[in-house]
Design an enzyme around this catalytic site. Structure first.
Site, PDB file in Angstrom:
ATOM      1  N   GLY A 108     129.487 -21.610  61.907  1.00  0.00           N
ATOM      2  CA  GLY A 108     130.478 -21.297  62.936  1.00  0.00           C
ATOM      3  C   GLY A 108     130.558 -22.324  64.049  1.00  0.00           C
ATOM      4  O   GLY A 108     131.486 -22.322  64.843  1.00  0.00           O
ATOM      5  N   TYR A 470     119.417 -18.638  70.687  1.00  0.00           N
ATOM      6  CA  TYR A 470     119.858 -19.254  71.942  1.00  0.00           C
ATOM      7  C   TYR A 470     119.150 -20.603  72.061  1.00  0.00           C
ATOM      8  O   TYR A 470     118.320 -20.831  72.930  1.00  0.00           O
ATOM      9  CB  TYR A 470     119.512 -18.375  73.146  1.00  0.00           C
ATOM     10  CG  TYR A 470     120.297 -17.081  73.222  1.00  0.00           C
ATOM     11  CD1 TYR A 470     121.487 -16.902  72.520  1.00  0.00           C
ATOM     12  CD2 TYR A 470     119.839 -16.021  74.002  1.00  0.00           C
ATOM     13  CE1 TYR A 470     122.194 -15.713  72.591  1.00  0.00           C
ATOM     14  CE2 TYR A 470     120.545 -14.827  74.086  1.00  0.00           C
ATOM     15  CZ  TYR A 470     121.723 -14.684  73.371  1.00  0.00           C
ATOM     16  OH  TYR A 470     122.420 -13.503  73.455  1.00  0.00           O
TER      17      TYR A 470
END
Length: 528
Positions: A108, A470
């Site tokens: 993505g 993250y």
């Protein structure tokens, strides 16, 4: 003047030498791709090289979400392969390996530090966005989703098949399933159902030799590793087989703001005491952010409380009035809607937004930086006030996500998957800032480090844990294509805690030459 000219000449000479070296490598790589694919599944239209700058650049930028990395390094990036068939994936792995080229796999494009599409060494990008098929089997409550499909596409496909099935993943619709699931993705169903990796029952993976494996043929140790250890260290994920979960037809959501002037700090402190103890059906995120104050030119902190409840308003009001009356929730704050509509709510879309929003793939990169922490004890009010003081130094958008744990996260062992951050955590913190001017990059990176340092006394320690999805290059990295085990242990323990040792053993067994690597990949077990 002579010294400056000498430096310029040296730079030009290095560029010429690099071009001379990479050009033959690139040609050899492309020739290998064509040799290893068949006329039935031609790869020519899936290959983009720097020779055609326009299409090469557009292909690169299409799935580049962080604008800090929106310009490709033409001397290092040799090609982009936008695979359309499993044979393209297999050929890319084999040809990159035989030509000594690094491989970066992108689904993505949301890798926070751009490691899925940048490198300081000669490399190719294997882009998975064309591999996006999804099949849902309502009777067995299972689905297959390819790596390049987005979460929005997955959610929409599930909803078309059933109004009461869902998947516990993230709220950002444009995130690719390949990376999100492999890193231990989470969303607002985390307290009821856990993580994405807790619901993976099979996978298709292309290994370092180009073999297509499933759970049975890869073995349980490798299957364990790719469910939270980041599959990019072990191979290329082609697809996931996932278990779907049951949700009610009607869910309730709300959003309530508390500024510092209306008691935001006190309410947030109480939130820390109760959010992980709510019934599993309730997820209540706290989101401190910088906003404009009531007076012109004044800025303050607003803590926005976002909630999702797997049930109706009456039951939610009873829970809130009993456990968290300080929030002052009113019935008119609550909205009842379907699970799919809650995805639009969390995306801050107005009521009536068409569901087609969830399958759009916009190219909208921004400059941003994110970091993460885990909190085991409530942050005292004076600690929160120090955090607010630092946040107010930012001149642009800055916010924190306090994501509550408890519920199912307390009941799954830390070693069930590589994702270890479960029981014992009150909540996870995401720090995030975004800006528009490239010239403001260094200032904002510096401020984020300062904010991170201010929070240090109040978060986990030894190690100071971090969330792998993250991605944060500040916590340790390996540069220039080399993997130093001691350096890798620094970031590895922060991401995976005691599970790192097993991940290293799996890495040594299935990728002994360390082909699948990046600046924060899993290292091999050190030779004794």
């Amino acid at each position: 003047m002579k010294a400056a000219l000498s430096v310029l000449c040296l730079v030009l000479l290095v560029s010429v030498l690099e071009a001379a070296v990479t050009k033959p490598i690139s040609g050899s790589f492309v020739e290998c791709l064509r040799y290893r694919t068949t006329p039935e599944s031609p790869i020519t239209g899936a290959i983009f090289t720097a020779d055609n700058t326009t299409t090469f650049l557009s292909s690169y930028v299409s799935y580049t979400k962080n604008k800090r990395f929106s310009s490709p390094n033409y001397t290092k990036l040799l090609a982009i392969v936008a695979a359309k068939h499993v044979s393209h994936v297999q050929a890319t792995v084999i040809c990159a390996k035989t030509n000594g080229i690094q491989l970066r796999t992108r689904s993505g494009g949301h890798d926070y530090e751009g490691l899925s599409y940048t490198s300081s060494m000669p490399f190719v990008i294997l882009d998975m966005f064309n591999l996006r098929s999804i099949t849902v089997d309502v009777s067995s409550k299972k689905a297959w989703v390819q790596a390049g499909a987005t979460l929005g596409e997955l959610y929409t496909k599930i909803n078309e098949a059933s109004q009461t099935l869902a998947f516990p993943a993230g709220i950002c619709a444009t995130v690719g399933a390949g990376g999100h699931i492999s890193g231990g993705g989470y969303g607002n169903l985390i307290r009821k159902f856990g993580l994405t990796v807790d619901h993976v029952i099979d996978a298709q993976l292309v290994d370092v030799n180009g073999n297509l494996l499933n759970r049975e043929t890869m073995g349980e140790d490798l299957f364990w590793a790719i469910r939270g250890g980041g599959a990019a260290s072990f191979g290329v994920i082609l697809s996931w087989n996932i278990k779907l979960v049951e949700v009610p037809k009607i869910l309730t959501v709300f959003k309530v703001n508390k500024t510092l002037e209306t008691g935001g700090t006190d309410v947030l402190y109480k939130w820390q005491l109760v959010a992980n103890k709510f019934p599993d059906n309730l997820f209540l995120r706290a989101m401190p952010q910088v906003v404009n104050g009531t007076k012109h030119g004044e800025r303050t902190i607003a803590v926005v409380f976002w909630a999702q409840f797997l049930g109706e308003t009456d039951e939610l009001m009873e829970i809130m009035n009993e456990s968290f009356p300080e929030l002052g929730l009113r019935r008119e704050d609550c909205q009842e809607m379907s699970w799919l509509d809650t995805i639009l709510f969390w995306a801050m879309q107005p009521a009536g937004t068409p569901k087609s929003f969830l399958v759009d793939r916009p190219t909208d990169p921004v400059f941003f930086k994110s970091k993460s922490d885990y909190v085991k004890e409530p942050i005292p009010k004076e600690g929160l006030e120090k955090i607010w003081e630092t946040m107010l130094k930012f001149k642009n958008i800055v916010w924190l996500h306090f994501n509550p744990y408890g519920g199912m996260m307390d009941r799954i062992p830390a070693n069930a998957t590589p994702f270890p951050h479960r029981k014992g955590n009150l909540f996870k913190v995401q720090y995030y800032t975004t800006w528009e001017d490239e010239n403001a990059t260094e200032t904002n990176l510096s401020l984020m480090k300062e904010l991170y340092e201010v929070a240090e006394p109040y978060v986990s320690s030894n190690p100071r844990a971090a969330f792998f999805n993250y991605r944060d290059i500040d916590i340790g990295s390996n540069l220039n294509g080399e993997t130093d085990v001691d350096e890798a242990k620094i970031y590895g323990y922060k991401y995976f805690l005691e599970n790192l040792k097993r991940l290293m053993q799996v890495k040594a067994k299935y990728d002994p030459d360390n082909f699948f690597k990046n600046e924060q990949s899993i290292p091999l077990v050190r030779e004794m």
